[in-house]
Design an enzyme around this catalytic site. Sequence first.
Site, PDB file in Angstrom:
ATOM      1  N   GLU A  11      -9.702  -0.078  -6.789  1.00  0.00           N
ATOM      2  CA  GLU A  11     -11.076   0.299  -5.885  1.00  0.00           C
ATOM      3  C   GLU A  11     -12.071  -0.422  -6.374  1.00  0.00           C
ATOM      4  O   GLU A  11     -13.090   0.117  -6.956  1.00  0.00           O
ATOM      5  CB  GLU A  11     -11.318   1.802  -5.997  1.00  0.00           C
ATOM      6  CG  GLU A  11     -10.031   2.469  -5.403  1.00  0.00           C
ATOM      7  CD  GLU A  11     -10.384   4.172  -5.571  1.00  0.00           C
ATOM      8  OE1 GLU A  11     -11.371   4.423  -6.034  1.00  0.00           O
ATOM      9  OE2 GLU A  11      -9.681   4.601  -4.889  1.00  0.00           O
ATOM     10  N   HIS A  37      -8.964   0.462 -14.295  1.00  0.00           N
ATOM     11  CA  HIS A  37      -9.417   1.619 -13.408  1.00  0.00           C
ATOM     12  C   HIS A  37     -10.795   1.959 -14.147  1.00  0.00           C
ATOM     13  O   HIS A  37     -10.855   2.890 -14.699  1.00  0.00           O
ATOM     14  CB  HIS A  37      -8.398   2.493 -13.605  1.00  0.00           C
ATOM     15  CG  HIS A  37      -8.622   3.540 -12.584  1.00  0.00           C
ATOM     16  ND1 HIS A  37      -7.482   3.718 -11.633  1.00  0.00           N
ATOM     17  CD2 HIS A  37      -9.409   4.415 -12.165  1.00  0.00           C
ATOM     18  CE1 HIS A  37      -7.815   4.727 -10.824  1.00  0.00           C
ATOM     19  NE2 HIS A  37      -8.867   5.136 -11.139  1.00  0.00           N
ATOM     20  N   TYR A  76      -8.374   8.879   1.100  1.00  0.00           N
ATOM     21  CA  TYR A  76      -8.639  10.342   1.046  1.00  0.00           C
ATOM     22  C   TYR A  76      -9.446  11.038   2.097  1.00  0.00           C
ATOM     23  O   TYR A  76      -8.967  12.162   2.423  1.00  0.00           O
ATOM     24  CB  TYR A  76      -9.862  10.564  -0.387  1.00  0.00           C
ATOM     25  CG  TYR A  76      -9.109  10.224  -1.748  1.00  0.00           C
ATOM     26  CD1 TYR A  76      -8.548  11.380  -2.030  1.00  0.00           C
ATOM     27  CD2 TYR A  76      -9.150   9.090  -2.255  1.00  0.00           C
ATOM     28  CE1 TYR A  76      -7.760  11.172  -3.601  1.00  0.00           C
ATOM     29  CE2 TYR A  76      -8.386   8.740  -3.302  1.00  0.00           C
ATOM     30  CZ  TYR A  76      -7.694   9.742  -3.960  1.00  0.00           C
ATOM     31  OH  TYR A  76      -7.131   9.509  -5.063  1.00  0.00           O
ATOM     32  N   GLU A 125      -2.824   6.016  -4.204  1.00  0.00           N
ATOM     33  CA  GLU A 125      -3.229   7.306  -4.487  1.00  0.00           C
ATOM     34  C   GLU A 125      -3.473   7.850  -3.144  1.00  0.00           C
ATOM     35  O   GLU A 125      -3.828   7.333  -1.870  1.00  0.00           O
ATOM     36  CB  GLU A 125      -4.752   7.118  -5.115  1.00  0.00           C
ATOM     37  CG  GLU A 125      -4.900   6.779  -6.339  1.00  0.00           C
ATOM     38  CD  GLU A 125      -6.092   6.703  -6.923  1.00  0.00           C
ATOM     39  OE1 GLU A 125      -6.883   7.468  -6.579  1.00  0.00           O
ATOM     40  OE2 GLU A 125      -6.226   5.876  -7.970  1.00  0.00           O
ATOM     41  N   ASN A 174      -5.417   3.284  -1.269  1.00  0.00           N
ATOM     42  CA  ASN A 174      -5.964   4.712  -1.586  1.00  0.00           C
ATOM     43  C   ASN A 174      -6.622   5.268  -0.643  1.00  0.00           C
ATOM     44  O   ASN A 174      -7.734   4.795   0.095  1.00  0.00           O
ATOM     45  CB  ASN A 174      -6.793   4.669  -3.090  1.00  0.00           C
ATOM     46  CG  ASN A 174      -6.184   4.134  -4.287  1.00  0.00           C
ATOM     47  OD1 ASN A 174      -4.862   4.027  -4.085  1.00  0.00           O
ATOM     48  ND2 ASN A 174      -6.877   4.202  -5.367  1.00  0.00           N
ATOM     49  N   ARG A 228       2.475   5.401 -12.033  1.00  0.00           N
ATOM     50  CA  ARG A 228       1.305   4.486 -11.947  1.00  0.00           C
ATOM     51  C   ARG A 228       0.345   4.965 -13.000  1.00  0.00           C
ATOM     52  O   ARG A 228      -0.352   5.929 -12.720  1.00  0.00           O
ATOM     53  CB  ARG A 228       0.737   4.366 -10.468  1.00  0.00           C
ATOM     54  CG  ARG A 228      -0.543   3.443 -10.568  1.00  0.00           C
ATOM     55  CD  ARG A 228      -1.184   3.578  -9.198  1.00  0.00           C
ATOM     56  NE  ARG A 228      -2.320   2.653  -8.872  1.00  0.00           N
ATOM     57  CZ  ARG A 228      -3.477   3.362  -8.728  1.00  0.00           C
ATOM     58  NH1 ARG A 228      -3.613   4.458  -8.632  1.00  0.00           N
ATOM     59  NH2 ARG A 228      -4.360   2.518  -8.717  1.00  0.00           N
TER      60      ARG A 228
END
Length: 462
Positions: free
Chosen positions: A172, A127, A303, A367, A301, A83
């Site tokens: 995002e 991005h 985290y 991600e 994504n 990606r």
Amino acid sequence: AGSLAEQQIRTLPPSFRWGVATSAYQIEGAAFEDGRTASIWDTYCRTPGMVHEGDHGDVACDHYHRMPEDVELIRSLGVDTYRFSVSWPRVQPGGTGPVNVKGLGFYDRLVDELLAKDIAPWVTLYHWDLPQELEDAGGWPVRDTAYRFADYAMLVFDKLQDRVREWTTLNEPWCSAMLGYWEGRQAPGRQHFPDAIHAVHHLLLGHGLATQRMRAAGKPEHEFGITLNMGTATPATDSIEDREAARRADGLGARIYLDPLLRGQYPADIVADLAERKIELPIRDGDLEIIAAPIDVLGVNFYSGHVFSGRDEHGNTRDAEGNPVERQIPQGKPVTAMGWEIVPERFTELLVRLSKDYPGVPMVITENGSAFVDTPDAEDFVEDEGRTDYFRTHIGAVAAARNQGADIRGYFAWSLMDNFEWSYGYDKRFGIVRVDYQTQQRTPKRSALWYRDTIRQVRSGT
Ligand code: GBH
């Protein structure tokens, strides 16, 4: 036997998709070569005080000049998909007008190089590197930017669609809108909440316009989607103000994107909160139908996850401007070098919740990863046990969510290699491959070898 996480990982099917991810500005360098013009990140990096030690992406990992070696590196990790993102100002300098043949040529060669090594390319169109000229014309808070984005998307799609199956419009949008136009912690560094809300709508509109046009020009085998960053928002206590704080955090962090994309309408509670602050989403007739254009995959994504209180340290429920308080309460869990708490069980919770609230859309983890202070060792900073543990527990969490019914098709490690970590500059390292920025030497870390071996095991069913 092995750990619980390892047992979970072994339940993933051999067909599960495995990849590594990067983004253009974070790795490419060659910031002003072959006709590329400035993006908002080139400008932001040169604004004193915005980025750690004044770092910038002029050279970064020099990937633009080292692409074939880097593709060989990707191959050596045993992943099936890569990606990457396309730099808008490289492909369409200034953000309008004709294609820059040299700039687009780079991605054309990258795709061929990947396919020659049996690696599927997964393209992200945006991005965060908006052409500076479009920011000067108002940026994402203005409607025209959405149309400019769809035009740019088509330039890339026309060239690569014969070889690229997977297309993600935006990475995002929360970061672009909220960090870029409200908190100012990312480019373009503006700080006006109503602008951020306008940016939300125009980002989503740009996604919808691009998706419709690519779908119409493409083939049935193409897959289109968007990537959202999401955590979890847990109320600190059962009190009404804590539950309200968590509701608002989830509303502005996740539902304001998910609902229009997947249900065709903005969440009523958030629209009401905004109205109370005299802010309106700039919706025109027909926009919601465009935004809700069907997608084939939702990129997630993840985290960390957070606990919220509706009261500040002094017990107040309103801040100085009269807005309701939303305070993150640390849970005393171990943290990464970013200070983000390590809470893999929240990852499972998020994925299961998404599968229930928004059924019918396959998900891919586009991600997940962590920065750690890699300890110096004989192998030169590659014994990254903390990062390896993070991957083990989080991939285990993905597998656990799958076993609870979430339709998750693949996982991308963030990131292929250490790179330009936005406002943190080169200070924070998310790579599974170490980059020595002096020599540009790449060295796989322990986490990369663990990842490679894990993929091999899952594929062979052992
Ligand atoms: C991603 O964004 C980006 O797509 C990628 O380019 C970047 O390199 C990577 O993550 C690593 O940062 O302060 O505890 O509330 C992640 C965006 C936004 C992650 C907000 C965590 C909140 C953490 N993130 N966030 S906290």
